[in-house]
Design a protein around this motif. Structure first.
Motif, PDB file in Angstrom:
ATOM      1  N   ASP A 113      -3.832   1.072  -6.824  1.00 59.84           N
ATOM      2  CA  ASP A 113      -4.541   0.434  -5.723  1.00 59.84           C
ATOM      3  C   ASP A 113      -5.101  -0.936  -6.104  1.00 59.84           C
ATOM      4  O   ASP A 113      -5.385  -1.759  -5.231  1.00 59.84           O
ATOM      5  CB  ASP A 113      -5.672   1.339  -5.226  1.00 59.84           C
ATOM      6  N   SER A 114      -5.263  -1.200  -7.396  1.00 56.72           N
ATOM      7  CA  SER A 114      -5.808  -2.487  -7.823  1.00 56.72           C
ATOM      8  C   SER A 114      -4.726  -3.488  -8.234  1.00 56.72           C
ATOM      9  O   SER A 114      -5.043  -4.610  -8.621  1.00 56.72           O
ATOM     10  CB  SER A 114      -6.764  -2.278  -8.997  1.00 56.72           C
ATOM     11  N   ARG A 115      -3.466  -3.100  -8.128  1.00 57.93           N
ATOM     12  CA  ARG A 115      -2.391  -4.024  -8.488  1.00 57.93           C
ATOM     13  C   ARG A 115      -2.292  -5.155  -7.455  1.00 57.93           C
ATOM     14  O   ARG A 115      -2.492  -4.935  -6.258  1.00 57.93           O
ATOM     15  CB  ARG A 115      -1.065  -3.285  -8.585  1.00 57.93           C
ATOM     16  N   PRO A 116      -1.973  -6.368  -7.920  1.00 59.15           N
ATOM     17  CA  PRO A 116      -1.954  -7.524  -7.012  1.00 59.15           C
ATOM     18  C   PRO A 116      -1.049  -7.336  -5.795  1.00 59.15           C
ATOM     19  O   PRO A 116      -1.424  -7.699  -4.684  1.00 59.15           O
ATOM     20  CB  PRO A 116      -1.444  -8.661  -7.913  1.00 59.15           C
ATOM     21  N   GLN A 117       0.144  -6.756  -6.014  1.00 63.20           N
ATOM     22  CA  GLN A 117       1.056  -6.613  -4.889  1.00 63.20           C
ATOM     23  C   GLN A 117       0.536  -5.616  -3.859  1.00 63.20           C
ATOM     24  O   GLN A 117       0.816  -5.732  -2.666  1.00 63.20           O
ATOM     25  CB  GLN A 117       2.455  -6.208  -5.358  1.00 63.20           C
ATOM     26  N   VAL A 118      -0.238  -4.630  -4.327  1.00 60.19           N
ATOM     27  CA  VAL A 118      -0.809  -3.653  -3.404  1.00 60.19           C
ATOM     28  C   VAL A 118      -1.944  -4.276  -2.599  1.00 60.19           C
ATOM     29  O   VAL A 118      -2.025  -4.124  -1.374  1.00 60.19           O
ATOM     30  CB  VAL A 118      -1.293  -2.405  -4.167  1.00 60.19           C
ATOM     31  N   THR A 119      -2.855  -4.969  -3.289  1.00 61.87           N
ATOM     32  CA  THR A 119      -3.967  -5.602  -2.572  1.00 61.87           C
ATOM     33  C   THR A 119      -3.447  -6.659  -1.595  1.00 61.87           C
ATOM     34  O   THR A 119      -3.996  -6.827  -0.504  1.00 61.87           O
ATOM     35  CB  THR A 119      -4.963  -6.234  -3.561  1.00 61.87           C
TER      36      THR A 119
END
Length: 306
Positions: A113-119
């Protein structure tokens, strides 16, 4: 030139979507379930049970670790598929929801959930939802009345001639290629084969075939069903089976026409086409209202462009 059906939109295409029920393809196949799962994740803290293996609440169809999948979520996911509701379908959809929740929990445990692509994706989804809600509130298309629909029908009928044509076309970029095509046609080479080989016109992949078209004759500017006037004039001069003896130049393109069929114009009855015409007019009204919102916003905006 656009390849449009006779009378600018008398054909309605209905598409059918098929169900993919394999667990391995669960991700992405249930749009409604995605939103439902997010709701589940948000509420999971409140649904933690002391005894994970205890009986399910009345409103639940499954429990994945400590997260419930509710009957409402299952119902939403089934409705989103827009297919016949059967026990087998519900079992398949429930299994997909379970798989989706397993994926979510595994991803959350590994801090995806904290990965750049997810955010970034979350922010994009938020922007899309916010914009859609704004447009629903602000865009107010003018209502389409029965009189509007009948007037549109009458206007279309007024543009039609006594005959209608089923043409094929080959369009090429230069005069030399056009002459090559004409030479091959005179030798008996198949028109459809040459269209697939040379043409850059609509319908090239289908051998150059275009939709039925009708023009009121003599041809008048602005009354050619969106065809360039020289093409319309060339077409109505050809007999059934006839092919252009010389290419017709439109801008940088050279066109060769063939009349595959010719018949008296067949005008659909108003009652059979009024619903399609209404949808067409409603779409135009929506686009016009949306454009007006853009214009209003631009009046108070500072916009810089290269």
């Amino acid at each position: 030139m656009k390849n449009r059906p006779l009378a600018q939109g008398f054909t309605v295409v209905i598409r059918h979507a098929a169900l993919v029920a394999t667990l391995g393809l669960a991700v992405g196949c249930l749009p409604a379930a995605q939103a439902a799962t997010k709701t589940t994740a948000k509420a999971s803290a409140d649904k933690t049970l002391d005894a994970v293996g205890g009986p399910l609440p009345a409103n639940a169809v499954a429990r994945v670790n400590n997260v419930l999948i509710t009957q409402d979520q299952l119902d939403q996911a089934v409705r989103a598929l827009n297919v016949a509701d059967t026990p087998a379908l519900r079992t398949s959809v429930k299994n997909q929801l379970i798989a989706r929740e397993l994926f979510r929990q595994a991803a959350e445990k590994q801090h995806y959930d904290s990965r750049p692509q997810v955010t970034a994706a979350v922010e994009q989804a938020k922007t899309a939802a916010m914009t859609a809600a704004y447009l629903r509130d602000e865009v107010k298309p003018a209502p389409v009345t029965d009189a509007d629909v009948k007037a549109k029908y009458d206007a279309i009928v007024a543009t039609l001639g006594e005959s209608e044509y089923k043409p094929s076309a080959i369009a090429v970029k230069d005069a030399d290629t056009a002459q090559t095509v004409l030479t091959q046609l005179k030798k008996g080479t198949d028109f459809a084969q040459l269209a697939k080989q040379y043409s850059q016109a609509p319908g090239a992949a289908q051998g150059g075939a275009l939709n039925w078209i009708s023009f009121k004759t003599p041809i008048q500017a602005g009354n050619t069903q969106n065809w360039p006037q020289p093409l319309a004039e060339a077409l109505v001069k050809l007999p059934q089976g006839g092919v252009s003896s010389t290419p017709v130049q439109i801008g940088d393109a050279y066109w060769i026409l063939r009349v595959d069929e010719k018949r008296p114009t067949q005008i659909p009855q108003y009652d059979t086409i009024k619903d399609a015409l209404r949808k067409q007019l409603e779409q135009v009204a929506l686009e016009k209202a949306t454009a007006q919102v853009v214009v209003d916003l631009m009046k108070n905006a500072k916009i810089q462009q290269q």
